[in-house]
Write an enzyme that holds these catalytic residues in place. Sequence first.
Site, PDB file in Angstrom:
ATOM      1  N   PRO A  89      63.399  34.422  56.377  1.00 15.42           N
ATOM      2  CA  PRO A  89      64.091  33.241  55.892  1.00 15.42           C
ATOM      3  C   PRO A  89      63.298  31.958  55.816  1.00 15.42           C
ATOM      4  CG  PRO A  89      65.059  34.103  57.919  1.00 15.42           C
ATOM      5  CD  PRO A  89      63.728  34.678  57.748  1.00 15.42           C
ATOM      6  N   GLU A  90      62.872  31.638  54.638  1.00 14.11           N
ATOM      7  CA  GLU A  90      62.470  30.276  54.335  1.00 14.11           C
ATOM      8  C   GLU A  90      63.503  29.813  53.313  1.00 14.11           C
ATOM      9  OE1 GLU A  90      58.282  29.587  53.641  1.00 14.11           O
ATOM     10  OE2 GLU A  90      57.749  31.393  54.746  1.00 14.11           O
ATOM     11  N   ARG A 125      49.791  30.949  63.611  1.00 14.93           N
ATOM     12  CA  ARG A 125      50.178  31.480  62.305  1.00 14.93           C
ATOM     13  C   ARG A 125      48.936  31.872  61.529  1.00 14.93           C
ATOM     14  NH1 ARG A 125      54.980  30.510  63.698  1.00 14.93           N
ATOM     15  NH2 ARG A 125      54.923  32.748  63.818  1.00 14.93           N
TER      16      ARG A 125
END
Length: 270
Positions: A2-3, A256
């Site tokens: 989910p972005e 990340r």
Amino acid sequence: MPELPDVELFRQILEKHGLGKKIVGVDVSDARILGKLTSRDFTHRLVGKKLVEARRHGKHLLAKIESDGWLTLHFGMTGGLEAFAGQEAAPPYSRVSLDFVSGGHLAYTNRRMIGRVGLTPDADAFIAEEKLGPDALGGEFTLARLQKAAAVSRRDVKSFLMAQEIVAGIGNIYADEILFQTRLHPNTLTSAMTPQQLEALYRAIGTVLKAAIKAGAGAEQFGERAPKGFLLPERKKGGHCPRCRTTLALLKSGGRTGYFCPRCQTETRT
DNA sequence: CGTTATGTTCGATG
DNA sequence: GCATCGAACATAAC
């Protein structure tokens, strides 16, 4: 997954399958997702009510409960929202599901449990409490606003894009895509960017996110359907630049992994 | 078995 | 104050 584009699709699912129908049951199969809220309180606030509006801000989904505040959904890295029919079993990793009078259901799923389902009295107050900046696709996110934020920030452009208090909705994957489309190196300092670069960045935010929504997002399955020229399908170890075929470079920051083309996206730092 | 993962937060450090 | 880094959260998938 989910972005913003993914959450926008969840919003559409909620709108289509969850609005205007009385909730006759709530199943909380893992109460940890509710945080401090008890499943009893949560259930009591929803049963007998209807959801009447579906709203998204950045990566958050909010559903207005008929005359009683809002339901809030955040999806973490592995969350989702799925509709399923009466007799079907709830999807895997379903943590909260709503049962509607029609016989249909809506399930909030989340494998890793990083995410939240909650209740809040007021949507705007919630957005303020969460310290969310303007939604990346909302009217309040103007070029002027981006320029102003970029001038005062000391971040590099990638962490700038991912900072929800600056602009809400962009995460690791779409930040990489937007930077690729803008041909900017992730480590470029926003304060050193030219007006032309900032304008290109602003435009890419809109085009990339909208194209992703239109293509149906969903990062994994997205591969095949990704718009032409997108980095996304190649965004993996050993992937190649869609423009020049150079092997993509990796860059770690803040835990990340970022992917970019070392040839097309050149360093503009200092 | 080791590594990695679409998000966010917190503490340590520079 | 600001930014960055690693760890933590919880759970697989590769």
